[in-house]
Design an enzyme around this catalytic site. Structure first.
Site, mmCIF file in Angstrom:
data_model
loop_
_atom_site.group_PDB
_atom_site.id
_atom_site.type_symbol
_atom_site.label_atom_id
_atom_site.label_comp_id
_atom_site.label_asym_id
_atom_site.label_seq_id
_atom_site.Cartn_x
_atom_site.Cartn_y
_atom_site.Cartn_z
ATOM 1 N N THR A 1 -2.115 -3.020 10.354
ATOM 2 C CA THR A 1 -2.187 -3.311 8.911
ATOM 3 C C THR A 1 -0.975 -4.007 8.353
ATOM 4 O O THR A 1 -0.206 -3.468 7.575
ATOM 5 C CB THR A 1 -2.436 -2.070 8.046
ATOM 6 O OG1 THR A 1 -3.636 -1.471 8.493
ATOM 7 C CG2 THR A 1 -2.630 -2.443 6.565
ATOM 8 N N GLU B 1 5.719 4.209 7.512
ATOM 9 C CA GLU B 1 5.361 5.379 6.706
ATOM 10 C C GLU B 1 6.245 6.579 7.014
ATOM 11 O O GLU B 1 6.288 7.056 8.131
ATOM 12 C CB GLU B 1 3.882 5.725 6.898
ATOM 13 C CG GLU B 1 3.002 4.841 6.025
ATOM 14 C CD GLU B 1 1.523 4.995 6.314
ATOM 15 O OE1 GLU B 1 0.743 4.364 5.602
ATOM 16 O OE2 GLU B 1 1.171 5.736 7.230
ATOM 17 N N LYS C 1 3.620 -7.093 3.856
ATOM 18 C CA LYS C 1 3.408 -5.668 3.597
ATOM 19 C C LYS C 1 3.132 -5.034 4.953
ATOM 20 O O LYS C 1 2.548 -5.665 5.836
ATOM 21 C CB LYS C 1 2.283 -5.406 2.603
ATOM 22 C CG LYS C 1 0.889 -5.760 3.020
ATOM 23 C CD LYS C 1 0.143 -4.755 3.870
ATOM 24 C CE LYS C 1 0.227 -3.355 3.357
ATOM 25 N NZ LYS C 1 -0.529 -2.451 4.289
ATOM 26 N N ASN D 1 -0.286 10.445 5.897
ATOM 27 C CA ASN D 1 -1.520 10.122 6.613
ATOM 28 C C ASN D 1 -2.516 11.263 6.702
ATOM 29 O O ASN D 1 -3.660 11.069 7.091
ATOM 30 C CB ASN D 1 -1.197 9.588 7.998
ATOM 31 C CG ASN D 1 -0.615 8.206 7.882
ATOM 32 O OD1 ASN D 1 -1.258 7.318 7.356
ATOM 33 N ND2 ASN D 1 0.627 8.045 8.305
ATOM 34 N N THR E 1 0.876 -1.189 0.000
ATOM 35 C CA THR E 1 0.000 0.000 0.000
ATOM 36 C C THR E 1 0.912 1.238 0.000
ATOM 37 O O THR E 1 1.327 1.670 -1.064
ATOM 38 C CB THR E 1 -0.978 0.006 1.194
ATOM 39 O OG1 THR E 1 -0.248 -0.167 2.406
ATOM 40 C CG2 THR E 1 -2.005 -1.112 1.056
#
Lengths: 406, 406
Positions: free
Chosen positions: B189, B275, B178, B401, B152
């Site tokens: 996630t 991230e 992932k 985000n 993602t």
């Protein structure tokens, strides 16, 4: 109950304060960094502190000083936390001594607090020089200067006061606070000093403070960290002349309600001024099985970095709200959860019965562009309610915290 | 045990995979978003899932399908989480059906997973079209394409494989994953699929996975949120020809150790690619009263936004490390805590016996400018040890985000 215009910690009768540039902060700054608050007479007192096992020396000294339920003054500094220092206790005690000597009170009646960088030796020289000056400056107009002197990365002073009537007597409660960064559920780097001219026993003062803090300061989160220095202390000098509150009577309820509203107001100020924040986020949870469940869910939403970043971006990403409730430990029936976003620009339902509903992205954006956003969560599974206060996660938060110490 | 060069999920014997651009992600992207992994023969299987009460429909369907301890294939997509959708179960079941029909297996032997935005209806048309094509593309070289199809906001594919010998037979274990965003302690996630040609009962496979995950995936945090879709599944087809592992014998230990090392490797890859991350942070805690205490402390440090921001800024702000340990719930004696920062550029002691020590800020900066930083915490109070993996908090995290959904 009403809020007083320009209310502060010196609004209640018999309290004075001052804040000056004492030189604890680097010499190139022109920011106030040492302050005192004092009452003309001995006060009953109560306080709550961080639950962090690593505690500032100031907290250790204060706890000892207020064990007997009385205090008369506060001395506090910003720029150095006096935490994790081998000589910390000695320094905090010296701060109390200096305050006591110059105010003409007992050093055991002084509350001491420090905020700033952890693990750097606190220089005592600035206090030796500043406290005598401070003592001379003490006045009933000094509340704001004191509020300024405890600011670290705060961008605005936080102060407020409320007025109530108890048995025909006007009773005032005033407060100042510093927050920003680290603010969390269990009171991350938060200092708040509350004063009142109410006559109230230290036992009842403790009870009132404990009730108020539970739904205000303890429901604030900026970044999930819990500080080593958090202190919330209240001093009551009885000058209002009300009949002393010694039981849980109607006056106790009136006083506690007012204290709670004042603390909630301060909590919102703290959340709205979280490091780098551009928006205040209120998460209101209703219909939980229990109040405990509601609290857990509201806190999880307010603490979620993903929710915080989405609100910064004015993105109606309600899935992150559900996700946070899901891991909060709150006992929920997912298939009953409704979520709306609410602000001055309107209200929009984005999730019904745990599933997405069609909604206008445009209206959602308009609502989320406001400065104060409420995330309204209905669990439709009981009567438990709670509200938590937080702020968005922004570039500036990262900037401030990537280079705070040096 | 050795890591295999370019190892992936198709490294073990008898496994094939493929990943294609199926059109689940917006039509203007050219990113793979649907993948399958399959074994030539039926496998024993084990899996762990998110603890979030809000769960993807994919997880509900997978749990049911693997109840009997067997599975033969995986189908997964990125671009849509299929969570909080009224028709979610139906869609996840259809994904399994499509995989089964096109692979010629039983639909009850399919593991299904989805990752992406929560609360948007999953379009099934892309699968109807893509799965027949995918089935034709399945090959022993397809592991990397499958790894790509579950990405993602990941910036790099995550894959690895290890080789061990069991009773003279070469046994291989391969994995893809992932992560990014939401990664946390309880597997935010995160999707990871592990394959092995070992012969091992589903009961022993469960035990091995449970041991491995505890010290690897469960010790990763990027931002403290826990996702609704996290799934870690392992398939074992027995093609290596080793004597089937059915008890906790020496082979079980060799297998579990290798699986653990593989999972740790993947966990570090996940943390390093959090991230917006620019640095991998490892927090190593030694000398805790218990392993449980050590874990709590290591996780608290790795999850602290303030620690993460300080590392981003290469600031040796060890006070924040102590602060995090202090609120972790770990039973510590503050006066015994030592903290060092370690990287390829060297090692520096910054805190001894709970207080700051003098250190070279220049050397500290040099150490913290590296890409992989270890925060070495010694509690000097017992034998408990743990390691947790995280990343720094950067401007890009906020950027990603603040505007991920739209």
């Amino acid at each position: 109950m009403k809020f007083i215009e320009n209310g502060t910690v010196t609004s209640p009768k018999g309290f004075t304060a001052a804040g000056i540039i004492g030189g604890v902060k680097p010499s190139n700054t022109t920011k106030r960094d040492i302050m005192m608050i004092a009452s003309d007479t001995l006060c009953t007192t109560a306080a709550v502190f961080t639950k962090n096992l690593v505690k500032s020396s100031a907290i250790i000294v204060t706890k000892k000083n207020i064990e007997n339920g009385t205090a008369q003054a506060v001395i506090a500094n910003s720029g150095n936390a006096n935490t994790c220092n081998a000589d910390g206790i000695e320094k905090s005690e010296r701060m109390c001594e200096l305050a006591a000597e110059n105010l003409g009170i007992d050093k055991k009646d002084v509350i001491v607090a420090s905020t700033g960088v952890i693990g750097q030796v606190l220089p005592i020289e600035p206090f030796e020089k500043a406290v005598p000056q401070l003592a001379k400056l003490m006045s009933a107009e000094g509340g704001s200067d004191a509020a300024e002197a405890i600011m670290t990365t705060d961008t605005v002073k936080k102060e407020a006061a409320v007025e109530i009537e108890l048995g025909g007597k006007i009773v005032t409660i005033g407060a100042i606070a510093k927050g920003s960064g680290m603010i969390h559920i269990n009171m991350g780097t938060m200092l708040s000093f509350v004063t009142t001219d109410a006559a109230i026993s230290s036992e009842m003062l403790k009870a009132a403070l404990s009730e108020a803090v539970e739904v205000s300061y303890n429901m604030v989160s900026v970044d999930g960290d819990t500080s080593t220095n958090d202190t919330l202390a209240i001093l009551a000098n009885g000058k209002a002349g009300n009949e002393e509150i010694t039981t849980r009577n109607a006056d106790f309820k009136t006083f506690t309600d007012a204290l709670t509203e004042l603390c909630k107001k301060m909590a919102k100020k703290l959340a709205a001024d979280g490091e780098g924040a551009t928006k205040l986020i209120v998460c209101s949870v209703k219909g939980a099985k229990t109040a405990h469940d509601a609290k857990g869910a509201a806190k999880a939403v307010i603490c979620s970095s993903l929710v915080k970043a989405a609100i910064f971006g004015s993105d109606a990403n309600w899935g992150r709200v559900l996700c946070a409730i899901g891991y909060s430990g709150c006992d929920i029936d997912v298939s009953r959860v409704d979520v709306s976003f609410v602000s001055a620009a309107g209200e929009i339902l984005v999730c019904k019965d745990g599933s997405g509903v069609e909604f206008s992205e445009e209206l959602a954006k308009t609502i989320l562009l406001e400065k104060e956003i409420t995330i309204d969560v209905r669990l439709n599974d009981g009567d438990g309610e709670a509200e938590a206060y937080g702020c968005d996660l922004t570039y500036d938060y990262v900037k401030i915290n990537g280079d705070y110490r040096t």
